[in-house]
Write a protein that holds these residues in place. Structure first.
Motif, PDB file in Angstrom:
ATOM      1  N   UNK A   1      39.609  31.805   0.640  1.00 44.24           N
ATOM      2  CA  UNK A   1      40.465  32.228   0.852  1.00 44.24           C
ATOM      3  C   UNK A   1      40.063  33.342   1.112  1.00 44.24           C
ATOM      4  N   UNK A   2      40.230  34.210   2.480  1.00 47.13           N
ATOM      5  CA  UNK A   2      40.364  35.592   2.947  1.00 47.13           C
ATOM      6  C   UNK A   2      41.223  36.305   3.097  1.00 47.13           C
ATOM      7  N   UNK A   3      41.721  37.679   2.702  1.00 51.04           N
ATOM      8  CA  UNK A   3      42.652  38.798   2.817  1.00 51.04           C
ATOM      9  C   UNK A   3      43.805  37.451   3.915  1.00 51.04           C
ATOM     10  N   UNK A   4      43.541  37.473   5.742  1.00 54.34           N
ATOM     11  CA  UNK A   4      43.849  36.711   6.215  1.00 54.34           C
ATOM     12  C   UNK A   4      44.142  35.410   5.885  1.00 54.34           C
ATOM     13  N   UNK A   5      44.285  34.925   4.932  1.00 52.27           N
ATOM     14  CA  UNK A   5      43.939  33.656   4.568  1.00 52.27           C
ATOM     15  C   UNK A   5      44.085  32.314   5.041  1.00 52.27           C
ATOM     16  N   UNK A   6      42.562  32.272   5.566  1.00 53.63           N
ATOM     17  CA  UNK A   6      41.923  31.865   6.592  1.00 53.63           C
ATOM     18  C   UNK A   6      41.146  31.022   5.150  1.00 53.63           C
ATOM     19  N   UNK A   7      41.357  29.615   5.194  1.00 51.59           N
ATOM     20  CA  UNK A   7      40.775  29.166   3.800  1.00 51.59           C
ATOM     21  C   UNK A   7      39.452  28.208   4.173  1.00 51.59           C
ATOM     22  N   UNK A   8      38.646  27.741   3.117  1.00 53.80           N
ATOM     23  CA  UNK A   8      37.557  26.722   2.978  1.00 53.80           C
ATOM     24  C   UNK A   8      37.376  26.427   1.563  1.00 53.80           C
ATOM     25  N   UNK A   9      36.860  24.764   2.064  1.00 48.46           N
ATOM     26  CA  UNK A   9      37.416  23.855   1.002  1.00 48.46           C
ATOM     27  C   UNK A   9      36.174  22.772   0.822  1.00 48.46           C
ATOM     28  N   UNK A  10      35.270  22.653   0.021  1.00 49.42           N
ATOM     29  CA  UNK A  10      34.031  22.163  -0.476  1.00 49.42           C
ATOM     30  C   UNK A  10      34.467  20.670  -0.119  1.00 49.42           C
ATOM     31  N   UNK A  11      33.610  19.845   0.849  1.00 54.03           N
ATOM     32  CA  UNK A  11      34.448  18.566   0.853  1.00 54.03           C
ATOM     33  C   UNK A  11      35.054  18.256  -0.005  1.00 54.03           C
ATOM     34  N   UNK A  12      33.940  18.169  -0.671  1.00 55.54           N
ATOM     35  CA  UNK A  12      33.903  17.158  -2.351  1.00 55.54           C
ATOM     36  C   UNK A  12      35.586  17.054  -2.583  1.00 55.54           C
ATOM     37  N   UNK A  13      36.369  18.495  -2.601  1.00 57.76           N
ATOM     38  CA  UNK A  13      37.583  18.373  -3.073  1.00 57.76           C
ATOM     39  C   UNK A  13      38.551  18.881  -1.864  1.00 57.76           C
ATOM     40  N   UNK A  14      37.822  18.537  -0.727  1.00 61.86           N
ATOM     41  CA  UNK A  14      39.301  19.504  -0.289  1.00 61.86           C
ATOM     42  C   UNK A  14      40.571  18.052   0.530  1.00 61.86           C
ATOM     43  N   UNK A  15      40.598  17.248  -0.066  1.00 63.64           N
ATOM     44  CA  UNK A  15      42.217  15.988  -0.373  1.00 63.64           C
ATOM     45  C   UNK A  15      42.342  16.151  -0.917  1.00 63.64           C
ATOM     46  N   UNK A  16      41.668  17.594  -2.188  1.00 62.25           N
ATOM     47  CA  UNK A  16      42.646  16.972  -3.487  1.00 62.25           C
ATOM     48  C   UNK A  16      42.859  18.190  -3.754  1.00 62.25           C
ATOM     49  N   UNK A  17      42.344  19.239  -3.562  1.00 66.69           N
ATOM     50  CA  UNK A  17      42.176  20.825  -4.507  1.00 66.69           C
ATOM     51  C   UNK A  17      42.977  21.828  -3.277  1.00 66.69           C
ATOM     52  N   UNK A  18      43.785  23.207  -3.708  1.00 64.34           N
ATOM     53  CA  UNK A  18      44.309  23.970  -1.927  1.00 64.34           C
ATOM     54  C   UNK A  18      44.443  25.460  -2.874  1.00 64.34           C
ATOM     55  N   UNK A  19      43.777  25.838  -2.213  1.00 61.76           N
ATOM     56  CA  UNK A  19      43.630  27.468  -3.127  1.00 61.76           C
ATOM     57  C   UNK A  19      44.578  28.191  -2.001  1.00 61.76           C
ATOM     58  N   UNK A  20      45.356  28.989  -2.247  1.00 64.02           N
ATOM     59  CA  UNK A  20      46.133  30.146  -1.970  1.00 64.02           C
ATOM     60  C   UNK A  20      45.863  31.569  -2.718  1.00 64.02           C
TER      61      UNK A  20
ATOM     62  N   UNK B   1      40.503  49.922  -9.646  1.00 64.61           N
ATOM     63  CA  UNK B   1      40.889  51.161  -8.884  1.00 64.61           C
ATOM     64  C   UNK B   1      40.566  51.020  -7.460  1.00 64.61           C
ATOM     65  N   UNK B   2      41.225  51.788  -6.814  1.00 62.87           N
ATOM     66  CA  UNK B   2      41.010  51.234  -5.100  1.00 62.87           C
ATOM     67  C   UNK B   2      40.496  50.162  -4.657  1.00 62.87           C
ATOM     68  N   UNK B   3      40.804  48.978  -5.039  1.00 63.97           N
ATOM     69  CA  UNK B   3      41.272  47.117  -4.785  1.00 63.97           C
ATOM     70  C   UNK B   3      40.832  46.961  -2.774  1.00 63.97           C
ATOM     71  N   UNK B   4      40.438  46.527  -2.047  1.00 61.93           N
ATOM     72  CA  UNK B   4      40.504  46.344  -0.879  1.00 61.93           C
ATOM     73  C   UNK B   4      39.932  44.786  -1.318  1.00 61.93           C
ATOM     74  N   UNK B   5      39.456  44.256  -1.786  1.00 62.66           N
ATOM     75  CA  UNK B   5      39.218  42.895  -1.951  1.00 62.66           C
ATOM     76  C   UNK B   5      39.455  41.921   0.101  1.00 62.66           C
ATOM     77  N   UNK B   6      38.601  41.779   0.599  1.00 65.29           N
ATOM     78  CA  UNK B   6      37.738  40.469   1.645  1.00 65.29           C
ATOM     79  C   UNK B   6      39.033  39.053   0.826  1.00 65.29           C
ATOM     80  N   UNK B   7      37.535  38.553   0.722  1.00 60.17           N
ATOM     81  CA  UNK B   7      37.630  36.921   0.461  1.00 60.17           C
ATOM     82  C   UNK B   7      37.753  37.301  -1.064  1.00 60.17           C
ATOM     83  N   UNK B   8      38.995  36.368  -1.305  1.00 60.95           N
ATOM     84  CA  UNK B   8      38.741  35.182  -3.287  1.00 60.95           C
ATOM     85  C   UNK B   8      38.190  34.070  -2.902  1.00 60.95           C
ATOM     86  N   UNK B   9      37.832  33.986  -4.011  1.00 61.70           N
ATOM     87  CA  UNK B   9      37.602  31.948  -4.280  1.00 61.70           C
ATOM     88  C   UNK B   9      36.900  31.190  -5.556  1.00 61.70           C
ATOM     89  N   UNK B  10      36.936  30.223  -5.388  1.00 62.28           N
ATOM     90  CA  UNK B  10      35.814  29.607  -7.005  1.00 62.28           C
ATOM     91  C   UNK B  10      34.682  28.834  -6.846  1.00 62.28           C
TER      92      UNK B  10
END
Length: 114
Positions: A51-70, A27-36
């Motif tokens: 990833x923020x609610x505005x879809x600004x993403x940040x990936x760890x260096x070890x996975x940035x070329x292989x993993x994609x968050x959405x 109830x009353x969700x107001x989520x800012x960032x989500x991630x792994x």
């Protein structure tokens, strides 16, 4: 109270792909960032992506070329598309969602093995 449910893990061969999903509900969700984060046996939990609610993403260096968050804000769901998986990607993957506090999922196992 926020509930986090992860899905999509499993066993995959090296070089394969998986997509993890994480849905937040409550109830009353107001989520800012989500991630792994992930944690392999005997290792510390490590940041993977966010990833923020505005879809600004940040990936760890070890996975940035292989993993994609959405993210689908309407569904309060975040996805982690993982490709070119390696045995060292084997871990429990934990989803988080940030409001005034950080809520965590229970984790989901990803095993990369031939």
């Amino acid at each position: 109270q926020v509930q986090i449910v992860e899905s999509g893990g499993g066993l995959v061969r090296p070089g394969g792909s998986l997509r993890l999903s994480c849905a937040a509900s409550g109830s009353d969700l107001s989520i800012a960032a989500m991630g792994w984060y992930r944690q392999a046996p005997g290792k510390q939990r490590e940041f993977i992506a966010s990833i923020t609610s505005g879809r600004i993403t940040n990936h760890a260096y070890a996975v940035k070329d292989r993993f994609t968050i959405s993210r689908d804000n309407a569904k309060n769901t975040v996805y982690l598309q993982m490709s070119s998986l390696k045995p060292e990607d084997t871990a429990n993957y934990y989803c988080f969602a940030d409001q005034s506090f950080r809520a965590w999922g229970q984790g989901i196992q990803v095993t990369v093995s031939s």
